[in-house]
Design a protein around this motif. Structure first.
Motif, PDB file in Angstrom:
ATOM      1  N   PHE A 158       0.866  -1.185   0.000  1.00 42.69           N
ATOM      2  CA  PHE A 158       0.000   0.000   0.000  1.00 42.69           C
ATOM      3  C   PHE A 158       0.892   1.222   0.000  1.00 42.69           C
ATOM      4  CE2 PHE A 158      -2.775   3.197   1.940  1.00 42.69           C
ATOM      5  CZ  PHE A 158      -3.933   3.014   1.208  1.00 42.69           C
ATOM      6  N   ASP A 159       0.670   2.121  -0.971  1.00 44.61           N
ATOM      7  CA  ASP A 159       1.538   3.284  -1.116  1.00 44.61           C
ATOM      8  C   ASP A 159       0.922   4.572  -0.581  1.00 44.61           C
ATOM      9  OD1 ASP A 159      -0.432   3.777  -2.950  1.00 44.61           O
ATOM     10  OD2 ASP A 159       0.887   3.798  -4.706  1.00 44.61           O
ATOM     11  N   GLY A 160      -0.139   4.477   0.188  1.00 48.04           N
ATOM     12  CA  GLY A 160      -0.786   5.654   0.738  1.00 48.04           C
ATOM     13  C   GLY A 160      -1.973   6.111  -0.081  1.00 48.04           C
ATOM     14  N   GLN A 161      -2.014   5.737  -1.340  1.00 43.26           N
ATOM     15  CA  GLN A 161      -3.129   6.083  -2.213  1.00 43.26           C
ATOM     16  C   GLN A 161      -3.951   4.863  -2.608  1.00 43.26           C
ATOM     17  OE1 GLN A 161      -1.401   8.127  -5.549  1.00 43.26           O
ATOM     18  NE2 GLN A 161      -0.823   9.934  -4.340  1.00 43.26           N
ATOM     19  N   GLY A 162      -3.378   3.728  -2.456  1.00 44.22           N
ATOM     20  CA  GLY A 162      -4.065   2.492  -2.799  1.00 44.22           C
ATOM     21  C   GLY A 162      -3.070   1.361  -2.941  1.00 44.22           C
ATOM     22  N   THR A 164      -0.493  -1.253  -4.427  1.00 44.30           N
ATOM     23  CA  THR A 164       0.477  -1.217  -5.521  1.00 44.30           C
ATOM     24  C   THR A 164       0.196  -2.371  -6.476  1.00 44.30           C
ATOM     25  OG1 THR A 164       2.057  -2.669  -4.401  1.00 44.30           O
ATOM     26  CG2 THR A 164       2.199  -0.308  -3.919  1.00 44.30           C
ATOM     27  N   ARG A 219       6.377   3.955  -3.243  1.00 43.18           N
ATOM     28  CA  ARG A 219       5.448   4.942  -2.681  1.00 43.18           C
ATOM     29  C   ARG A 219       4.526   5.470  -3.753  1.00 43.18           C
ATOM     30  NH1 ARG A 219       9.934   8.120   1.038  1.00 43.18           N
ATOM     31  NH2 ARG A 219      10.226   6.456   2.533  1.00 43.18           N
TER      32      ARG A 219
END
Length: 219
Positions: A158-162, A164, A219
């Motif tokens: 998970f890269d903070g937006q959704g 990977t 990220r």
């Protein structure tokens, strides 16, 4: 006219013998076909059961993976909690009682050997105080898939937006991935159904300041 002597002619005897031989041949062929079908069915059932057992073991072990350190990165000094490679996984999970004394153990699932001797096996090492404890007489790796033809392990984070995409390497050694995909092909069973496992404790990872964040490329 004298009465005809009772009995069978040579032609009648030969015809009866031919019919008997044909019946026996048909019966043996039917029996042989039924036996072969039963043996194939039993072999297929055994292969399916073994595949289910291995996949169930891998699923349970990965689902039990915990955010427990089993060492430190020699370069950065950050904790190692999960190392993922295309043909090897290392993580910590509680060992079931039927496999040993229980408690947190490092699970090392990797390919051993090459060519026709290649196999997928797992080894266990006790984890204590953020490191591994080497036994005086460690037991050899437990084989999971003998006659391994190919193996591909991938990871998703998970890269903070959704989530990977699928990654061949998991370089965020301080935290667990969200999912692990395992594709196995053996020389005996052929290609196995893909196995995708979600790691429940992946959401309980430390903050990036503790060395658990995703590397820049993820990220």
């Amino acid at each position: 006219m004298r009465a005809r002597t009772a009995g069978f002619t040579l032609i009648e005897v030969l015809a009866a013998t031919v019919l008997l031989a044909a019946g026996l041949a048909l019966g043996f062929a039917t029996l042989r076909a039924a036996t072969a079908t039963a043996e194939r069915g039993e072999a297929m059932a055994a292969r399916t059961e073994r595949m289910r057992a291995v996949e169930g073991f891998l699923r349970r072990r990965l689902a039990a993976a915990a955010a427990i350190s089993f060492g430190e990165d020699g370069t950065t000094g950050r904790p190692l909690r999960f190392i993922g490679e295309p043909e090897r996984i290392r993580f910590v999970a509680d060992l079931p009682g039927y496999l040993g004394r229980g408690g947190p153990h490092l699970h090392d699932i990797a390919v051993h050997g090459q060519g026709e001797e290649a196999s997928l096996a797992v080894s266990f090492t006790m984890v204590l105080a953020g490191g591994t404890v080497q036994e005086a007489q460690p037991r050899p790796p437990e084989p999971l898939v003998p006659g391994l033809a190919s193996l591909r392990i991938r990871y998703r984070g998970f890269d903070g937006q959704g989530p990977t995409g699928w990654l061949d390497h998991w370089d965020a050694h301080g935290q667990l991935p969200l999912q692990v995909s395992i594709e196995i092909e053996s020389r005996r069973e052929g290609r196995w159904p893909p196995l995708v496992v979600a790691l429940p404790q992946a959401g309980t990872q430390p903050l990036p300041g503790d060395g658990g964040g995703l590397p820049p490329g993820m990220r």
